[in-house]
Structure formats: C-alpha cells, structure tokens
Design a protein around this motif. Structure first.
Motif, PDB file in Angstrom:
ATOM      1  N   LEU A   1      60.851 -29.513 -76.633  1.00  0.00           N
ATOM      2  CA  LEU A   1      61.227 -28.655 -75.519  1.00  0.00           C
ATOM      3  C   LEU A   1      61.047 -29.399 -74.188  1.00  0.00           C
ATOM      4  O   LEU A   1      60.262 -30.348 -74.115  1.00  0.00           O
ATOM      5  N   PRO A   2      61.748 -28.980 -73.142  1.00  0.00           N
ATOM      6  CA  PRO A   2      61.629 -29.667 -71.850  1.00  0.00           C
ATOM      7  C   PRO A   2      60.211 -29.705 -71.292  1.00  0.00           C
ATOM      8  O   PRO A   2      59.855 -30.634 -70.563  1.00  0.00           O
ATOM      9  N   ASP A   3      59.381 -28.701 -71.629  1.00  0.00           N
ATOM     10  CA  ASP A   3      58.010 -28.681 -71.105  1.00  0.00           C
ATOM     11  C   ASP A   3      57.048 -29.529 -71.927  1.00  0.00           C
ATOM     12  O   ASP A   3      55.850 -29.572 -71.642  1.00  0.00           O
ATOM     13  N   GLY A   4      57.556 -30.216 -72.954  1.00  0.00           N
ATOM     14  CA  GLY A   4      56.718 -31.086 -73.764  1.00  0.00           C
ATOM     15  C   GLY A   4      56.197 -30.462 -75.023  1.00  0.00           C
ATOM     16  O   GLY A   4      55.633 -31.158 -75.886  1.00  0.00           O
ATOM     17  N   ASP A   5      56.341 -29.146 -75.208  1.00  0.00           N
ATOM     18  CA  ASP A   5      55.942 -28.517 -76.464  1.00  0.00           C
ATOM     19  C   ASP A   5      56.943 -28.870 -77.563  1.00  0.00           C
ATOM     20  O   ASP A   5      58.065 -29.323 -77.292  1.00  0.00           O
ATOM     21  N   LEU A   6      56.528 -28.618 -78.794  1.00  0.00           N
ATOM     22  CA  LEU A   6      57.349 -28.945 -79.957  1.00  0.00           C
ATOM     23  C   LEU A   6      57.585 -27.693 -80.788  1.00  0.00           C
ATOM     24  O   LEU A   6      56.634 -26.999 -81.161  1.00  0.00           O
ATOM     25  N   LEU A   7      58.858 -27.391 -81.067  1.00  0.00           N
ATOM     26  CA  LEU A   7      59.187 -26.340 -82.023  1.00  0.00           C
ATOM     27  C   LEU A   7      59.154 -26.930 -83.419  1.00  0.00           C
ATOM     28  O   LEU A   7      59.630 -28.046 -83.650  1.00  0.00           O
ATOM     29  N   VAL A   8      58.582 -26.172 -84.340  1.00  0.00           N
ATOM     30  CA  VAL A   8      58.446 -26.634 -85.717  1.00  0.00           C
ATOM     31  C   VAL A   8      58.923 -25.542 -86.661  1.00  0.00           C
ATOM     32  O   VAL A   8      58.459 -24.396 -86.584  1.00  0.00           O
ATOM     33  N   CYS A   9      59.862 -25.866 -87.537  1.00  0.00           N
ATOM     34  CA  CYS A   9      60.197 -24.990 -88.651  1.00  0.00           C
ATOM     35  C   CYS A   9      59.266 -25.357 -89.800  1.00  0.00           C
ATOM     36  O   CYS A   9      59.350 -26.449 -90.357  1.00  0.00           O
ATOM     37  N   ASP A  10      58.364 -24.448 -90.114  1.00  0.00           N
ATOM     38  CA  ASP A  10      57.388 -24.689 -91.175  1.00  0.00           C
ATOM     39  C   ASP A  10      57.823 -23.903 -92.409  1.00  0.00           C
ATOM     40  O   ASP A  10      58.032 -22.684 -92.335  1.00  0.00           O
ATOM     41  N   ALA A  11      57.950 -24.591 -93.530  1.00  0.00           N
ATOM     42  CA  ALA A  11      58.456 -23.958 -94.750  1.00  0.00           C
ATOM     43  C   ALA A  11      57.549 -22.857 -95.274  1.00  0.00           C
ATOM     44  O   ALA A  11      57.991 -22.019 -96.058  1.00  0.00           O
ATOM     45  N   ARG A  12      56.302 -22.828 -94.824  1.00  0.00           N
ATOM     46  CA  ARG A  12      55.362 -21.813 -95.307  1.00  0.00           C
ATOM     47  C   ARG A  12      54.964 -20.815 -94.232  1.00  0.00           C
ATOM     48  O   ARG A  12      54.619 -19.683 -94.540  1.00  0.00           O
ATOM     49  N   ARG A  13      55.018 -21.216 -92.958  1.00  0.00           N
ATOM     50  CA  ARG A  13      54.497 -20.357 -91.896  1.00  0.00           C
ATOM     51  C   ARG A  13      55.565 -19.788 -90.969  1.00  0.00           C
ATOM     52  O   ARG A  13      55.263 -18.921 -90.165  1.00  0.00           O
ATOM     53  N   GLY A  14      56.799 -20.285 -91.050  1.00  0.00           N
ATOM     54  CA  GLY A  14      57.853 -19.769 -90.189  1.00  0.00           C
ATOM     55  C   GLY A  14      58.132 -20.669 -89.009  1.00  0.00           C
ATOM     56  O   GLY A  14      57.945 -21.893 -89.066  1.00  0.00           O
ATOM     57  N   LEU A  15      58.575 -20.069 -87.903  1.00  0.00           N
ATOM     58  CA  LEU A  15      58.908 -20.823 -86.699  1.00  0.00           C
ATOM     59  C   LEU A  15      57.672 -20.906 -85.813  1.00  0.00           C
ATOM     60  O   LEU A  15      57.108 -19.886 -85.417  1.00  0.00           O
ATOM     61  N   LEU A  16      57.274 -22.132 -85.463  1.00  0.00           N
ATOM     62  CA  LEU A  16      56.041 -22.374 -84.714  1.00  0.00           C
ATOM     63  C   LEU A  16      56.344 -23.085 -83.406  1.00  0.00           C
ATOM     64  O   LEU A  16      57.362 -23.763 -83.268  1.00  0.00           O
ATOM     65  N   ARG A  17      55.406 -22.925 -82.454  1.00  0.00           N
ATOM     66  CA  ARG A  17      55.444 -23.696 -81.212  1.00  0.00           C
ATOM     67  C   ARG A  17      54.115 -24.425 -81.083  1.00  0.00           C
ATOM     68  O   ARG A  17      53.049 -23.799 -81.147  1.00  0.00           O
ATOM     69  N   VAL A  18      54.198 -25.752 -80.921  1.00  0.00           N
ATOM     70  CA  VAL A  18      53.003 -26.586 -80.910  1.00  0.00           C
ATOM     71  C   VAL A  18      52.829 -27.218 -79.538  1.00  0.00           C
ATOM     72  O   VAL A  18      53.753 -27.848 -79.004  1.00  0.00           O
ATOM     73  N   ASN A  19      51.642 -27.042 -78.966  1.00  0.00           N
ATOM     74  CA  ASN A  19      51.283 -27.725 -77.727  1.00  0.00           C
ATOM     75  C   ASN A  19      50.800 -29.122 -78.113  1.00  0.00           C
ATOM     76  O   ASN A  19      49.743 -29.271 -78.746  1.00  0.00           O
ATOM     77  N   LEU A  20      51.556 -30.144 -77.734  1.00  0.00           N
ATOM     78  CA  LEU A  20      51.217 -31.508 -78.151  1.00  0.00           C
ATOM     79  C   LEU A  20      50.039 -32.078 -77.363  1.00  0.00           C
ATOM     80  O   LEU A  20      49.493 -33.115 -77.730  1.00  0.00           O
ATOM     81  N   GLY A  21      49.644 -31.384 -76.291  1.00  0.00           N
ATOM     82  CA  GLY A  21      48.493 -31.844 -75.518  1.00  0.00           C
ATOM     83  C   GLY A  21      47.174 -31.504 -76.174  1.00  0.00           C
ATOM     84  O   GLY A  21      46.288 -32.349 -76.294  1.00  0.00           O
ATOM     85  N   ASP A  22      47.045 -30.239 -76.623  1.00  0.00           N
ATOM     86  CA  ASP A  22      45.767 -29.823 -77.217  1.00  0.00           C
ATOM     87  C   ASP A  22      45.868 -29.452 -78.691  1.00  0.00           C
ATOM     88  O   ASP A  22      44.881 -29.059 -79.311  1.00  0.00           O
TER      89      ASP A  22
END
Length: 325
Positions: free
Chosen positions: A76-97
């Motif tokens: 994402l433009p703000d530096g976060d990462l969207l993740v499609c997880d096969a077990r948990r669904g659609l996730l948003r990951v803060n790559l800083g913390d």
C-alpha cells in the motif's frame, strides 16, 4: 479486447542466482520502490529480501508473522502490506512493528478459506480472489482436477466490515491486478488457462469477459510492474489430458480429484512468465523447459531483474530481464 495465446517462440528465461529464504514456499513476490522484495512462507512469516541484484549475499529479514499461510501480497502507499492468508482471510500488516489486523475473514456467513490474491485501488477499495470454496490450499490440485468452478472475486470498500461477492463460478481464481486507469480488473483463472476482464467503470462495469484465452501455461499470481505491464506467472505447462478430463462429467472429475489429492505431487521442470499490456497483448513470453526452479507462482521486477516466487521451492529465483523490443 480478447487476445489468443499465440505468442510465437518464447524467449529464454535465464536464471542469474537463487536466494534461499530459510523456509519454504515464497508463493508471491512483490517489489517496493527500493528494489527490495517482500514474500511469505508456509510458516506464516512475512519476509523482506534485500540485495538480490548485488554480487554479495542477499539479506533476508523477518518483518511479521500472520499466524496462517500467506499467499498473495499487495504493498500500500502508506507502507503497509495487504496479505491474502489461506487460513485467516484478508489481512493488513504494519511492516514497521509487525502488527497484523484482520480486514475480512468471512462473507455471507461463510468463512473465507483459500483467500488468494489482492489489489488496492487509489480510492482505497480492495479487490481480492478466493481460489476455491470446496478445497483448502493443501488440496489445491484436487480443485484443478475436479474443475469445481467455485472461485470468487470479492470487493471490500473503505469502511466496510464484510466484503461483497462480485463474481462467482470462477475456475480457480488467482492473481488480480487493475488496469492503469483503474477502469477494469484483470484476474487469472488457473483452471481455464486464461485471464478474465472485469469492468469497473463505463458501459462494461460489472461485466466479466475474456481478456486473454488459451495461455501457454497455467496462470497464477499477476503483478503490475512499474513499466505498466502486467506480469503473469505460469505455474505449469498446459496439460492436454487435464483439459480432456474437464470435459467429462462431475462424477468422473470428483473421482479423479480424490486420486490426485492422495497421489504424491512433484512439479515438472517447466518455468514460464508472460507480460501483457492493458489490451491483453503478450509483450514478453519467457520459458525454461528444464528448470531447476519449478512451479513459478509469482513474478515481479526488482532492480531491473525478474524475481520468481514458488509455492514449492525454498527460495526465490533471480533471472535476467527480457531483451528490449
């Protein structure tokens, strides 16, 4: 505009180096604006790979853990990462913390499983795919053999708590990317050996049509590069026997799928990638028929090179870019 699969003789896909990740299954690879590559592995780790183009040893850094099985990724433009997880669904990951937040884990009361790939539009709307509603990731081959047609395209608008189903009945829906002007989406249907166009604006809004048919392999993740091309990973070659099986009745396909799930799987030595433009025209077609790096499920450009990911391998392959036209 629909394009056929006649891409002519493919150019050579030439490897430069292999970089292990200390795990297995970097299924998707995406590059940031500094040439670093993000991926995930079967243990749920989100990794960043740096120095892939240099002569020295590449650096592999663990940024987060999803607690599931990450597949498709989108920066994402703000530096976060969207993740499609096969077990948990659609996730948003803060790559800083390393914080992981669940954006969606169900639709219409049904748990999201086998969430596959995601893309984000400039207005914050997220579009993502579900490969199968009948087979989990561990039985992906069963879905391709049975030809269930239970893949989906979903939309999660900003502020919404639950996604909306836009398309159903897709044959193993996989990678997804937006057109440069965001007027339509391109998504891979692995079970059809083709790419599908879904209109977002104008007279074609809400309509699905063939974008590229009869590809020379099975499309997996797709990624829009900085040069404007859509890169398509080919996870395997076309299999005529499988295409014949798909014409048989449901009972025959179900029986074949049960056998396929039980049988040991080993990918062929085929490795291939395509690059298409927004008209569905194939601009680049690269293949390696006796590759030591197998089951290419993703491709991205980083530092002028092509980086390949794989559900099967224990690292990524760094390859030479295609020759200029």
């Amino acid at each position: 505009m629909t394009q056929s699969h006649d891409t002519g003789r493919p150019a050579a896909l030439t490897p430069r180096r292999y970089v292990g990740i200390g795990g297995r299954g970097p299924e998707d690879v995406v590059a940031d604006d500094r040439g670093r590559v993000l991926t995930g592995d079967e243990d749920g780790r989100i990794l960043r790979l740096d120095g892939l183009a240099g002569p020295g040893e590449a650096r592999v850094e663990v940024l987060a853990r999803t607690g599931g099985r990450p597949l498709g990724l989108e920066l994402l433009p703000d530096g976060d990462l969207l993740v499609c997880d096969a077990r948990r669904g659609l996730l948003r990951v803060n790559l800083g913390d390393g914080t992981v937040r669940v954006l969606a884990d169900s639709v219409d009361g049904e748990a999201l499983r086998f969430c596959s790939n995601v893309t984000a539009l400039s207005d914050g709307t997220l579009y993502f795919t579900v490969s199968s509603r009948s087979h989990p990731l561990e039985q992906w081959i069963g879905d391709l053999v049975e030809h269930t047609g239970t893949g989906r395209l979903l939309r999660l608008a900003p502020g919404d708590k639950e996604p909306e189903v836009l398309l159903d009945g897709l044959q193993f829906a996989n990678g997804v990317a937006a057109a440069a002007d965001e007027s339509f989406l391109v998504l891979a249907e692995t079970g059809r050996n083709g790419l599908t166009r879904y209109g977002l604006t104008g007279p074609d809004a809400g309509r699905a049509a063939t974008f590229a048919a009869g590809l020379p392999g099975q499309p997996d993740n797709i990624w829009r590069g900085p040069g404007g091309l859509i890169w398509v990973a080919l996870a395997g070659p076309r299999i005529p026997a499988l295409e014949l099986l798909h014409r048989r009745g449901p009972a025959v396909r179900r029986a074949a799928a049960r056998a396929a799930v039980r049988a040991p799987f080993r990918p062929t030595g085929f490795a291939g990638v395509l690059a298409v433009d927004d008209h569905g025209r194939v601009v680049h077609h690269l293949e390696r028929r006796h590759s030591g790096f197998r089951m290419v499920t993703s491709v991205c450009e980083a530092d002028g090179l092509l980086v390949l990911g794989s559900l099967w391998e224990r690292g990524v392959a760094v390859c030479e870019p295609p020759a200029a036209d």
